[in-house]
Motif scaffolding. Structure first.
Motif, short mmCIF file in Angstrom:
data_model
loop_
_atom_site.label_atom_id
_atom_site.label_comp_id
_atom_site.label_asym_id
_atom_site.label_seq_id
_atom_site.Cartn_x
_atom_site.Cartn_y
_atom_site.Cartn_z
N PHE A 65 -52.18 8.44 29.02
CA PHE A 65 -52.23 7.52 30.16
C PHE A 65 -51.83 6.11 29.73
O PHE A 65 -50.93 5.49 30.31
N ALA A 66 -52.47 5.61 28.69
CA ALA A 66 -52.18 4.22 28.26
C ALA A 66 -50.76 4.12 27.69
O ALA A 66 -50.07 3.12 27.92
N ALA A 67 -50.31 5.17 26.98
CA ALA A 67 -48.96 5.14 26.42
C ALA A 67 -47.92 5.10 27.53
O ALA A 67 -46.92 4.39 27.45
N GLU A 68 -48.17 5.87 28.58
CA GLU A 68 -47.24 5.90 29.71
C GLU A 68 -47.13 4.51 30.35
O GLU A 68 -46.03 4.00 30.61
N ILE A 69 -48.26 3.89 30.58
CA ILE A 69 -48.24 2.57 31.23
C ILE A 69 -47.58 1.54 30.31
O ILE A 69 -46.74 0.74 30.75
N THR A 70 -47.91 1.59 29.04
CA THR A 70 -47.33 0.63 28.10
C THR A 70 -45.80 0.77 28.08
O THR A 70 -45.08 -0.22 28.15
N ALA A 71 -45.32 2.01 28.03
CA ALA A 71 -43.88 2.23 27.98
C ALA A 71 -43.20 1.78 29.28
O ALA A 71 -42.16 1.14 29.26
N ARG A 72 -43.80 2.14 30.41
CA ARG A 72 -43.19 1.76 31.70
C ARG A 72 -43.08 0.25 31.84
O ARG A 72 -42.10 -0.26 32.36
N ILE A 73 -44.11 -0.45 31.43
CA ILE A 73 -44.11 -1.92 31.56
C ILE A 73 -43.10 -2.50 30.56
O ILE A 73 -42.31 -3.38 30.90
N ALA A 74 -43.13 -1.99 29.32
CA ALA A 74 -42.24 -2.53 28.29
C ALA A 74 -40.77 -2.32 28.67
O ALA A 74 -39.93 -3.17 28.38
N GLN A 75 -40.49 -1.19 29.33
CA GLN A 75 -39.09 -0.89 29.66
C GLN A 75 -38.63 -1.52 30.96
O GLN A 75 -37.46 -1.44 31.31
N HIS A 76 -39.55 -2.12 31.69
CA HIS A 76 -39.16 -2.67 33.00
C HIS A 76 -38.27 -3.89 32.79
O HIS A 76 -38.65 -4.83 32.09
N PRO A 77 -37.09 -3.91 33.41
CA PRO A 77 -36.16 -5.01 33.14
C PRO A 77 -36.69 -6.38 33.59
O PRO A 77 -36.22 -7.40 33.09
N ARG A 78 -37.64 -6.41 34.51
CA ARG A 78 -38.11 -7.72 34.98
C ARG A 78 -39.44 -8.15 34.35
O ARG A 78 -39.99 -9.17 34.71
N ILE A 79 -39.98 -7.35 33.42
CA ILE A 79 -41.26 -7.73 32.82
C ILE A 79 -41.07 -8.05 31.34
O ILE A 79 -40.49 -7.27 30.59
N GLU A 80 -41.58 -9.21 30.95
CA GLU A 80 -41.60 -9.60 29.54
C GLU A 80 -43.06 -9.59 29.08
O GLU A 80 -43.92 -10.18 29.75
N ILE A 81 -43.34 -8.91 27.97
CA ILE A 81 -44.71 -8.90 27.45
C ILE A 81 -44.82 -9.92 26.32
O ILE A 81 -43.99 -9.91 25.40
N ARG A 82 -45.79 -10.81 26.40
CA ARG A 82 -46.05 -11.71 25.27
C ARG A 82 -47.44 -11.41 24.72
O ARG A 82 -48.42 -11.48 25.47
N ARG A 83 -47.48 -11.11 23.43
CA ARG A 83 -48.76 -10.78 22.80
C ARG A 83 -49.41 -12.07 22.34
O ARG A 83 -49.21 -12.52 21.20
N GLU A 84 -50.16 -12.72 23.23
CA GLU A 84 -50.80 -13.99 22.88
C GLU A 84 -52.01 -14.22 23.78
O GLU A 84 -52.05 -13.74 24.91
N GLU A 85 -52.97 -14.94 23.26
CA GLU A 85 -54.13 -15.32 24.06
C GLU A 85 -53.79 -16.56 24.87
O GLU A 85 -53.16 -17.49 24.35
N VAL A 86 -54.20 -16.57 26.12
CA VAL A 86 -54.14 -17.81 26.89
C VAL A 86 -55.57 -18.36 26.84
O VAL A 86 -56.47 -17.83 27.48
N GLY A 87 -55.76 -19.39 26.03
CA GLY A 87 -57.11 -19.81 25.68
C GLY A 87 -57.67 -20.95 26.52
O GLY A 87 -58.65 -21.59 26.13
N GLY A 88 -57.05 -21.21 27.65
CA GLY A 88 -57.56 -22.27 28.52
C GLY A 88 -56.88 -22.17 29.87
O GLY A 88 -56.16 -21.20 30.14
N ILE A 89 -57.12 -23.17 30.73
CA ILE A 89 -56.46 -23.17 32.04
C ILE A 89 -54.95 -23.22 31.80
O ILE A 89 -54.47 -24.04 31.01
N PRO A 90 -54.18 -22.34 32.42
CA PRO A 90 -52.74 -22.26 32.15
C PRO A 90 -52.03 -23.59 32.43
O PRO A 90 -52.48 -24.36 33.29
N PRO A 91 -50.93 -23.84 31.70
CA PRO A 91 -50.21 -25.10 31.88
C PRO A 91 -49.79 -25.32 33.33
O PRO A 91 -49.55 -24.35 34.07
N ALA A 92 -49.66 -26.60 33.70
CA ALA A 92 -49.43 -26.94 35.11
C ALA A 92 -48.11 -26.39 35.63
O ALA A 92 -47.95 -26.16 36.83
#
Ligand code: FAD
Length: 464
Positions: free
Chosen positions: A101-128
C-alpha cells in the motif's frame, strides 16, 4: 499556475497532493522523513500506516466508514485506490498489505509529473511567499512546527496523549479459564459479530493485580511531555488504578452482564479482549492502554487468569496526538481564519483514523487546487459522509469540548420517517434507515459533483 505547498506526506498529505495535482495544479510535497523521524513511523514511505493495517468496515450501506470509502472512491482517492489494490482477505473489513500500500502511493506520487517531493522538515510557520499551503503533519507533528502553530493560534494546548492497549495472540489464551461472551450477550458494537473474550479475576487475584499495576515501573516522560494532558476517554489503566482500589471494577474491569461458565456466577472482576483483526487471531485488551514499561506489561498482564502464557503481538504505549481546535480556528474551506493561506488537513484537524484523515486530505486538496485555479469551492452536502465529517470539525462540533472524532451516522442529518407509520413500523424503519441514509449520501454526492463539474475518476493506470 504557481505550486501549492503541502507539508506532511502521510495519509492526508499524499491524498491532498494527488487531488490537487489531478486538477492540474503543481504541488511541492514536504515530508521530513527520513531526515527526521517520528515516534511511530518506521519507514521513509509516504502514507505509512503506523499501527493496524485496517481501514475498518467496507460496508458502504450499513457502516459510516464504509460509506466514506465509497465516496472517496467516487472522488478518485489515491488512498482508496491503493487500498483496493493491496486488499487482504478480511471479511467485511478493508485491510491492506501495508508495505504494498505505502509503496504504491509513494511511487504514484513520485512519478506524478506535477508533484515534487522535498525531504525536509518545515520547522515553523511557512514563509510568506507560500500563498497556498496545506498543513497535514498528523498526530506527531514535529515539535517545532507544533509550537509555532500554538503561538500563532493562541491556543493553550495542542497535544494530548492517546494511549494504546496491548494485543494478544488468541492461540496463546487459556480457554480452560477464559470464555467468549458479550456483556448481556449483545452483538458486537459494529454489528460485525465481534465477540469478547473474558478473563475472570477472584477478589484475591484482583487485589494482587491492582497492587502490581500500582507498583509497576512506568515509562519516563520527556520534560515537555509532562505538561500534556490525557485524553479522558483513553486514560492509561494504571492512572485509573491510582484513582482508587475499586475504580477499575467500575471501569474496564466491571463484571456486569457476564457469567463465568465454570461457576455459573458473575466473576469479581473481568478483563475483556476484543477481536483486533479480521482473521480473528489477534485480540486487544479493552481499556488496557498503558504506559507501563514493556517488560512490566508482560509480567503484570500474565497475572490475569487465562493470560498466564499470553504472547503479545503488540504491547501498549502512549503517543502524542496533536490537533487544533478546528471548530474555532478553521473556516468551511479548512483555512485558518486568521491566515487563510494556511489550510489544515488530516488528524491534526481533529478527525480520528486513517480513513478520516485521508478524507479531510482529499477535501483540502480539492479546495486548495480549486482556489488556485480560480474555481468556486463548495463543501460537500452534510448528508454525505465527507460533508458530515467536514461539517463536524468546521462548525457543528462544540469548540469547548472538541475531541478527535471518527466518522459515524450520528454526524449525518436524520432521515425523517415517512408519515403514517405505526409505532412498530417506525421502529422497524429506524433499524433499517442506514442503507437509506447511505443511498441519500451517494445521490447527493453525485449531484454535488455535477454542480462543480467533477467527473468520475479514471481507473489508476497500470504502474510503470
Ligand atoms: P500521518 O500519516 O502521521 O502523516 C503526517 C506526516 O507528516 C508524517 O509523514 C510526518 O513524518 C510528517 N511531518 C510531521 N511534521 C512535519 C514537519 N514539520 N515537516 C514535514 N513533515 C512533517 N488510525 C487508525 O485508523 N488505525 C490505527 O490503528 C491507528 N493507530 C495509530 C497509532 C499511533 C501510534 C498514532 C500516532 C496514530 C494512530 N492512528 C490510527 C491515527 C491516525 O489515523 C494516523 O496517525 C494517520 O496516519 C493520520 O494521518 P495524517 O496524514 O493526518 O498523519
Amino acid at each position: 499556475p504557481a505550486a501549492i505547498h503541502i507539508i506532511g506526506g502521510g495519509l492526508a498529505g499524499s491524498e491532498a497532493a494527488w487531488q490537487a495535482a489531478s486538477l492540474g495544479v503543481p504541488v511541492v510535497l514536504h515530508e521530513m522523513r527520513p531526515v527526521r523521524g517520528t515516534d511511530a513511523h518506521k519507514t521513509d514511505s509516504l502514507a505509512e500506516l503506523v499501527c493496524s493495517n485496517s481501514f475498518r468496515s467496507d460496508d458502504a450501506l450499513n457502516n459510516a466508514v464504509g460509506l466514506l470509502h465509497e465516496e472517496m472512491r467516487r472522488m478518485g482517492s489515491l488512498v482508496l485506490a491503493a487500498a483496493d489494490r493491496h486488499k487482504l482477505p478480511a471479511g467485511g473489513a478493508l485491510a491492506v498489505d501495508r508495505e504494498g500500500f505505502a509503496a504504491e502511493i509513494t511511487a504514484r506520487i513520485a512519478q506524478h509529473p506535477r508533484i515534487e517531493i522535498r525531504r525536509e522538515e518545515v520547522g515553523g510557520i511557512p514563509p510568506a511567499d507560500w500563498d497556498n499551503v496545506v498543513i497535514a503533519t498528523g498526530p506527531l507533528t514535529s515539535p517545532d512546527l507544533a509550537q509555532a502553530i500554538l503561538e500563532l493560534t493562541g491556543e493553550t494546548a495542542l497535544s494530548f496523549f492517546d494511549a494504546i492497549a496491548p494485543i494478544v495472540h488468541k492461540d496463546s489464551i487459556d480457554f480452560d479459564k477464559a470464555w467468549f461472551q458479550s456483556r448481556y450477550d449483545r452483538v458486537g458494537p459494529e454489528g460485525d459479530g465481534a465477540d469478547y473474550i473474558n478473563c475472570p479475576l477472584s477478589r484475591a487475584e484482583y487485589d494482587a493485580f491492582h497492587a502490581a499495576l500500582m507498583a509497576g515501573e512506568k515509562t519516563d516522560f520527556k520534560e515537555w511531555e509532562k505538561s500534556t494532558p490525557y485524553f479522558e476517554g483513553c486514560l492509561p489503566v494504571e492512572v485509573m488504578a491510582e484513582r482508587g482500589p475499586r475504580t477499575l471494577c467500575f471501569g474496564p474491569m466491571k463484571p456486569v452482564g457476564l457469567t463465568d461458565p465454570k461457576t455459573g456466577r458473575r466473576p469479581h472482576a473481568v478483563v475483556q479482549l476484543r477481536q483486533d483483526n479480521a482473521l480473528g487471531t489477534l485480540y486487544n485488551m479493552v481499556g488496557f492502554q498503558t504506559k507501563l514499561k514493556h517488560g512490566e506489561q508482560a509480567r503484570i498482564f500474565r497475572m490475569i487468569p487465562g493470560l498466564e502464557h499470553a504472547e503479545f503481538a503488540r504491547l501498549g504505549g502512549l503517543h502524542r496526538n496533536t490537533f487544533i481546535n478546528s471548530p474555532r480556528l478553521l473556516d468551511r474551506d479548512l483555512r485558518l481564519k486568521q491566515q487563510p493561506r494556511l489550510r489544515f488537513a488530516g488528524q491534526v484537524t481533529g478527525v480520528e483514523g486513517y480513513v478520516e484523515s485521508a478524507a479531510i486530505g482529499l477535501l483540502a486538496g480539492q479546495f486548495a487546487g480549486r482556489e488556485r485555479l480560480g474555481l468556486a469551492t463548495e463543501a460537500p452536502p452534510a448528508t454525505t459522509a465527507l460533508g458530515a465529517l467536514l461539517n463536524h470539525i468546521t462548525g457543528a462540533a462544540d469548540a469547548k469540548t472538541f475531541q478527535p472524532m471518527n466518522v459515524n451516522f450520528g454526524l449525518l442529518p436524520e432521515l425523517p420517517a415517512p408519515p403514517g407509520l405505526t409505532r412498530a413500523q417506525e421502529k422497524q424503519w429506524r433499524a433499517e434507515r442506514k442503507p437509506a441514509m447511505a443511498r441519500r449520501a451517494l445521490d447527493e454526492l453525485a449531484a454535488w459533483k455535477a454542480r462543480l463539474g467533477i467527473g468520475d475518476p479514471a481507473p489508476l493506470a497500470a504502474a510503470s
